[in-house]
Design an enzyme around this catalytic site. Sequence first.
Site, PDB file in Angstrom:
ATOM      1  N   CYS A   1       0.851  -1.185   0.000  1.00  0.00           N
ATOM      2  CA  CYS A   1       0.000   0.000   0.000  1.00  0.00           C
ATOM      3  C   CYS A   1       0.887   1.235   0.000  1.00  0.00           C
ATOM      4  O   CYS A   1       1.956   1.230   0.590  1.00  0.00           O
ATOM      5  CB  CYS A   1      -0.886   0.006   1.251  1.00  0.00           C
TER       6      CYS A   1
ATOM      7  N   SER B   1     -13.637  -0.129   2.528  1.00  0.00           N
ATOM      8  CA  SER B   1     -13.045   0.697   3.579  1.00  0.00           C
ATOM      9  C   SER B   1     -11.926   1.564   3.003  1.00  0.00           C
ATOM     10  O   SER B   1     -11.005   1.051   2.377  1.00  0.00           O
ATOM     11  CB  SER B   1     -12.473  -0.230   4.657  1.00  0.00           C
TER      12      SER B   1
ATOM     13  N   CYS C   1      -7.073  -5.591  12.153  1.00  0.00           N
ATOM     14  CA  CYS C   1      -7.100  -4.425  11.278  1.00  0.00           C
ATOM     15  C   CYS C   1      -5.722  -3.776  11.170  1.00  0.00           C
ATOM     16  O   CYS C   1      -5.050  -3.541  12.154  1.00  0.00           O
ATOM     17  CB  CYS C   1      -8.086  -3.440  11.872  1.00  0.00           C
TER      18      CYS C   1
HETATM   19  S1  SF4 Z   1      -4.190   1.272   6.998  1.00  0.00           S
HETATM   20 FE1  SF4 Z   1      -4.980   0.750   4.956  1.00  0.00          FE
HETATM   21  S2  SF4 Z   1      -4.665   2.617   3.739  1.00  0.00           S
HETATM   22 FE2  SF4 Z   1      -3.375   2.830   5.556  1.00  0.00          FE
HETATM   23  S3  SF4 Z   1      -1.370   2.049   4.892  1.00  0.00           S
HETATM   24 FE3  SF4 Z   1      -2.505   0.344   5.836  1.00  0.00          FE
HETATM   25  S4  SF4 Z   1      -3.476  -0.709   4.147  1.00  0.00           S
HETATM   26 FE4  SF4 Z   1      -2.888   1.303   3.413  1.00  0.00          FE
END
Ligand code: SF4
Length: 347
Positions: A111, A190, A337
Site C-alpha cells: 500500500c 473501507s 485491522c
Molecule cells: S491502513 Fe490501509 S490505507 Fe493505511 S497504509 Fe494500511 S493498508 Fe494502506
Amino acid sequence: MNLLEMTFSQVTGFLKSRYGRGEFHAGALLREVIKKGNHDFEQAPEFERSQALADDLKAMHAPPDFTITDQVEQDNTLKFVTRLQDGALIESVVIPMKRYNTLCVSTQVGCRMGCRFCETAKAGFKRNLLVHEITGQLYSARIMLGKEISNVVFMGMGEPFDNFDNLIQAIRVFNDQKGFDVALRHMTVSTCGLVPGIERLAKLDLPQLSLAISVHSADDRVRSDLMPINRRYPLAELRKALMDYPLHKRRFLLVEYVLIKGVNDSKEAALQLADYLAPLKVRVNLIAYNPGREDISASGFARVADDDLNTFSDYLTELGLFVVKRWSKGQELMAGCGQLSGADEIR
Ligand code: SF4
C-alpha cells in the site's frame, strides 16, 4: 476468458458475439466454475449437445493460477496467504461473525498510503491486484478452504480506491447472482479517506454497498501524523465528500477509529470526534490498536487497556454516537485491522 473477472451479462455477451449462444451456457459456466470450482465444465448437461463449443471455451478458459501457501487458524479466525502468478504474496482473513463468515480481502500488493500504525504500509507499494486476484480470494476461501462466506469487506492489504476500476469490477462480479452471489448490502469498502474515490463511488448506482472510513482522529494535526493522506485531503474536505455521499435511507456510514494509547484516546479527542461526525449519519467501530505480539509497536504506538477502550466508548455514547467496540479478532495471528503485512510465513 477468465470467469473470475466476468459477470453473467458479460459472459452472455461474449458467448452471443462469438458463438451466437447466450444465457443458457453462460449460467452453466458460472455455476460450474464459480459456484462448484469445477473446471471440467464440458461435462455439464448444458454442454452435452454442444461439445465443440465446450472444447473451444475450455481452450480459452483460464483456471485460477494462484496457490495458498500458508494458513493459520485461531479462535475460528483464519488467515491465509496466497502466492500470485508473479510470486507476489497477499493475505486474506476469514472472520467468524454471529451467523455467518466475513472475508476480508486485499486489493493491492502492499500500500502507498503510509499509515504509521499499519503493517502493510511498512512493506511499501508493489502493485495493484487484477480483478481475478481480488475475486480469487473469495474463490479460494469457499472452494479451496471450504468456508461459507456471505460477507466481504475490502479491508485487507491496500487502499481499495487506489485501485478503483478493478475494485468496482470485483464488486460487480461478487454481486452477480449467477456467480458469487454476495449481496451489495453484505459488502463494505473501507477507505483511509481518498476523497476522489468517495466522489467516484458516489456517482455509481450502488446505494446498498457499505462505505467505511478510517478517521482515527478528528484533529488535523494528529490525523496527518498518523495518516499522510490527511495532508492531501484534510478532515474538512473528507467530511464534505461524506456529506455529499448519497446514503441509502436505511444505511449509515461506518467510521473506523483505532484507539491508540496516549495518541487519540482522551476525552477531548472523543469530544472532537463527536463534533466532527455530528452532521453525518454514522456508526463508529472502535477498535483496540493491535501492535502484534508486543505491547508497543516498532512505531512506538501502544495497545490501550480494555478499561480505556470502554471509557472512550462511553464518552462517545454519552455524546450521542452509536458505537460498536471491536477487540480486533485474530490479534495473535497479526490478522487484525492494519496487520496484514504480506509476510511469507505466518508466525
Ligand atoms: S491502513 Fe490501509 S490505507 Fe493505511 S497504509 Fe494500511 S493498508 Fe494502506
